[in-house]
Design a protein around this motif. Structure first.
Motif, PDB file in Angstrom:
ATOM      1  N   GLN A 143       0.792  -1.227   0.000  1.00 34.63           N
ATOM      2  CA  GLN A 143       0.000   0.000   0.000  1.00 34.63           C
ATOM      3  C   GLN A 143       0.825   1.278   0.000  1.00 34.63           C
ATOM      4  O   GLN A 143       0.336   2.335  -0.389  1.00 34.63           O
ATOM      5  CB  GLN A 143      -0.935  -0.001   1.215  1.00 34.63           C
ATOM      6  CG  GLN A 143      -2.013  -1.069   1.153  1.00 34.63           C
ATOM      7  CD  GLN A 143      -2.884  -1.066   2.388  1.00 34.63           C
ATOM      8  OE1 GLN A 143      -2.395  -0.921   3.515  1.00 34.63           O
ATOM      9  NE2 GLN A 143      -4.181  -1.227   2.197  1.00 34.63           N
ATOM     10  N   SER A 154       1.784   3.032   2.585  1.00 34.02           N
ATOM     11  CA  SER A 154       1.086   3.942   3.500  1.00 34.02           C
ATOM     12  C   SER A 154       2.019   4.949   4.161  1.00 34.02           C
ATOM     13  O   SER A 154       1.591   6.042   4.527  1.00 34.02           O
ATOM     14  CB  SER A 154       0.346   3.138   4.573  1.00 34.02           C
ATOM     15  OG  SER A 154       1.234   2.281   5.261  1.00 34.02           O
ATOM     16  N   ASN A 198       2.204   7.957   1.862  1.00 34.03           N
ATOM     17  CA  ASN A 198       0.886   8.600   1.842  1.00 34.03           C
ATOM     18  C   ASN A 198       0.701   9.529   0.642  1.00 34.03           C
ATOM     19  O   ASN A 198       0.241  10.658   0.766  1.00 34.03           O
ATOM     20  CB  ASN A 198       0.656   9.368   3.154  1.00 34.03           C
ATOM     21  CG  ASN A 198      -0.808   9.728   3.352  1.00 34.03           C
ATOM     22  OD1 ASN A 198      -1.701   9.027   2.868  1.00 34.03           O
ATOM     23  ND2 ASN A 198      -1.067  10.825   4.049  1.00 34.03           N
ATOM     24  N   MET A 199       1.051   9.017  -0.536  1.00 31.96           N
ATOM     25  CA  MET A 199       0.865   9.775  -1.778  1.00 31.96           C
ATOM     26  C   MET A 199       0.193   8.898  -2.833  1.00 31.96           C
ATOM     27  O   MET A 199       0.470   9.003  -4.018  1.00 31.96           O
ATOM     28  CB  MET A 199       2.210  10.300  -2.300  1.00 31.96           C
ATOM     29  CG  MET A 199       2.860  11.347  -1.414  1.00 31.96           C
ATOM     30  SD  MET A 199       4.460  11.916  -2.058  1.00 31.96           S
ATOM     31  CE  MET A 199       3.954  12.792  -3.540  1.00 31.96           C
ATOM     32  N   GLY A 200      -0.693   8.020  -2.385  1.00 28.05           N
ATOM     33  CA  GLY A 200      -1.313   7.089  -3.309  1.00 28.05           C
ATOM     34  C   GLY A 200      -0.436   5.860  -3.494  1.00 28.05           C
ATOM     35  O   GLY A 200       0.416   5.560  -2.656  1.00 28.05           O
ATOM     36  N   GLU A 201      -0.634   5.142  -4.580  1.00 22.98           N
ATOM     37  CA  GLU A 201       0.161   3.945  -4.833  1.00 22.98           C
ATOM     38  C   GLU A 201       1.614   4.338  -5.073  1.00 22.98           C
ATOM     39  O   GLU A 201       1.926   5.036  -6.039  1.00 22.98           O
ATOM     40  CB  GLU A 201      -0.402   3.187  -6.031  1.00 22.98           C
ATOM     41  CG  GLU A 201      -1.777   2.598  -5.760  1.00 22.98           C
ATOM     42  CD  GLU A 201      -2.321   1.791  -6.931  1.00 22.98           C
ATOM     43  OE1 GLU A 201      -1.523   1.328  -7.770  1.00 22.98           O
ATOM     44  OE2 GLU A 201      -3.549   1.629  -6.989  1.00 22.98           O
ATOM     45  N   LYS A 202       2.475   3.888  -4.180  1.00 21.26           N
ATOM     46  CA  LYS A 202       3.867   4.341  -4.227  1.00 21.26           C
ATOM     47  C   LYS A 202       4.565   4.052  -5.554  1.00 21.26           C
ATOM     48  O   LYS A 202       5.351   4.900  -6.026  1.00 21.26           O
ATOM     49  CB  LYS A 202       4.657   3.761  -3.061  1.00 21.26           C
ATOM     50  CG  LYS A 202       6.084   4.289  -3.008  1.00 21.26           C
ATOM     51  CD  LYS A 202       6.740   4.146  -1.649  1.00 21.26           C
ATOM     52  CE  LYS A 202       6.960   2.721  -1.259  1.00 21.26           C
ATOM     53  NZ  LYS A 202       7.883   2.611  -0.094  1.00 21.26           N
ATOM     54  N   VAL A 250       4.152   7.025  -7.839  1.00 21.22           N
ATOM     55  CA  VAL A 250       4.588   8.375  -7.454  1.00 21.22           C
ATOM     56  C   VAL A 250       5.694   8.811  -8.410  1.00 21.22           C
ATOM     57  O   VAL A 250       6.640   8.065  -8.673  1.00 21.22           O
ATOM     58  CB  VAL A 250       5.089   8.388  -6.000  1.00 21.22           C
ATOM     59  CG1 VAL A 250       5.724   9.739  -5.667  1.00 21.22           C
ATOM     60  CG2 VAL A 250       3.939   8.098  -5.044  1.00 21.22           C
ATOM     61  N   THR A 278      -2.911  -2.469  -5.361  1.00 23.70           N
ATOM     62  CA  THR A 278      -2.294  -1.522  -6.295  1.00 23.70           C
ATOM     63  C   THR A 278      -2.944  -1.633  -7.680  1.00 23.70           C
ATOM     64  O   THR A 278      -2.286  -1.945  -8.671  1.00 23.70           O
ATOM     65  CB  THR A 278      -0.773  -1.780  -6.397  1.00 23.70           C
ATOM     66  OG1 THR A 278      -0.542  -3.186  -6.665  1.00 23.70           O
ATOM     67  CG2 THR A 278      -0.064  -1.386  -5.119  1.00 23.70           C
ATOM     68  N   TYR A 280      -4.065   0.673  -9.764  1.00 26.80           N
ATOM     69  CA  TYR A 280      -3.593   1.613 -10.774  1.00 26.80           C
ATOM     70  C   TYR A 280      -2.226   1.202 -11.303  1.00 26.80           C
ATOM     71  O   TYR A 280      -1.907   1.427 -12.477  1.00 26.80           O
ATOM     72  CB  TYR A 280      -3.559   3.033 -10.210  1.00 26.80           C
ATOM     73  CG  TYR A 280      -4.931   3.578  -9.899  1.00 26.80           C
ATOM     74  CD1 TYR A 280      -5.828   3.901 -10.913  1.00 26.80           C
ATOM     75  CD2 TYR A 280      -5.345   3.744  -8.579  1.00 26.80           C
ATOM     76  CE1 TYR A 280      -7.100   4.382 -10.630  1.00 26.80           C
ATOM     77  CE2 TYR A 280      -6.615   4.224  -8.281  1.00 26.80           C
ATOM     78  CZ  TYR A 280      -7.489   4.535  -9.313  1.00 26.80           C
ATOM     79  OH  TYR A 280      -8.749   4.996  -9.019  1.00 26.80           O
ATOM     80  N   THR A 281      -1.422   0.606 -10.433  1.00 27.92           N
ATOM     81  CA  THR A 281      -0.123   0.084 -10.884  1.00 27.92           C
ATOM     82  C   THR A 281      -0.333  -1.039 -11.885  1.00 27.92           C
ATOM     83  O   THR A 281       0.355  -1.122 -12.911  1.00 27.92           O
ATOM     84  CB  THR A 281       0.699  -0.428  -9.685  1.00 27.92           C
ATOM     85  OG1 THR A 281       0.933   0.666  -8.780  1.00 27.92           O
ATOM     86  CG2 THR A 281       2.031  -0.996 -10.140  1.00 27.92           C
TER      87      THR A 281
END
Length: 209
Positions: free
Chosen positions: A10, A12, A15-19, A22, A52, A54-55
């Motif tokens: 995650q 977490s 804390n910028m969405g799916e790492k 980024v 994940t 979106y990944t």
């Protein structure tokens, strides 16, 4: 050699969405890692999960091989992926948040494994270079007389994936491999290394100037 890039967590702490997605200097973090392993001659597969989505979509959109694991943990996802893919030869595994890894570093790991004569190989970085994950930096062992922490890149033999494997330990004295992105400060460090020519790189985190 097959390379599994683990991208099912995650993220977490950042804390910028799916790492993995980024951006650093306009590119998703995972793209740097996939590119390094691919250019080093690896057959690269991203191991993502339902955590994940979106990944997974990004991998599909960019034609990157993908395996969707059950998100039961880092090691469990590796075992699952190797078993389902039916790979019995050596497999290089990597975390997806070391964007400064290079093809030369990946090649060095592969060559060290081929010379090691052991089923597995773990890669270590001097503790002085370890930034990002407090957990990683806190786990230290002495390798060749140097306090070191895990680099997040390892080689395992697929045929023995469910067994404890005898390993060699490779110490790589390179700050690029020590930069594990878990905070915004880590993003700034990565940007300064990956696009030093860009004005304000340490503040943009990948936004176009």
């Amino acid at each position: 050699m097959l390379a599994l890039i683990l991208a099912g967590g995650q993220g977490s702490r950042l804390n910028m969405g799916e790492k993995p997605l980024v951006t650093i200097c306009g590119r998703p973090m995972i793209e740097y890692v996939v590119e390094a392993f691919t250019l080093a001659g690896c057959e690269t597969v991203v191991v993502a999960s339902q955590q994940t989505p979106y990944t997974r979509n990004w991998c599909r959109a960019h034609g990157i091989s993908l395996y969707s694991a059950g998100a039961r943990g880092y090691v469990a996802d590796i075992v699952e992926a190797v078993t389902e893919l039916g790979e019995e030869g050596p497999i290089i595994t990597s975390v997806s948040d070391i964007p400064c890894v290079t093809p030369d570093l990946v090649t060095r790991v592969q060559e060290a494994y081929q010379e090691s004569g052991t089923p597995a190989l773990s890669t270590w970085v001097p503790a002085a270079h370890c930034t990002g994950s407090a957990l990683r930096a806190s786990y230290q062992e002495y390798i060749d007389g140097v306090a070191a922490c895990p680099a997040g890149v390892n080689v395992l033999l697929g045929a023995r994936i469910e067994e404890e494997q005898k390993e060699s330990r490779l110490l790589i004295d390179d700050p690029a491999l020590g930069l594990n992105v878990n905070t915004r400060a880590d993003l700034a460090r990565a940007a300064r290394r990956l696009c030093p020519e860009a004005a304000g790189a340490s503040d943009r985190f990948g936004r176009e100037s």
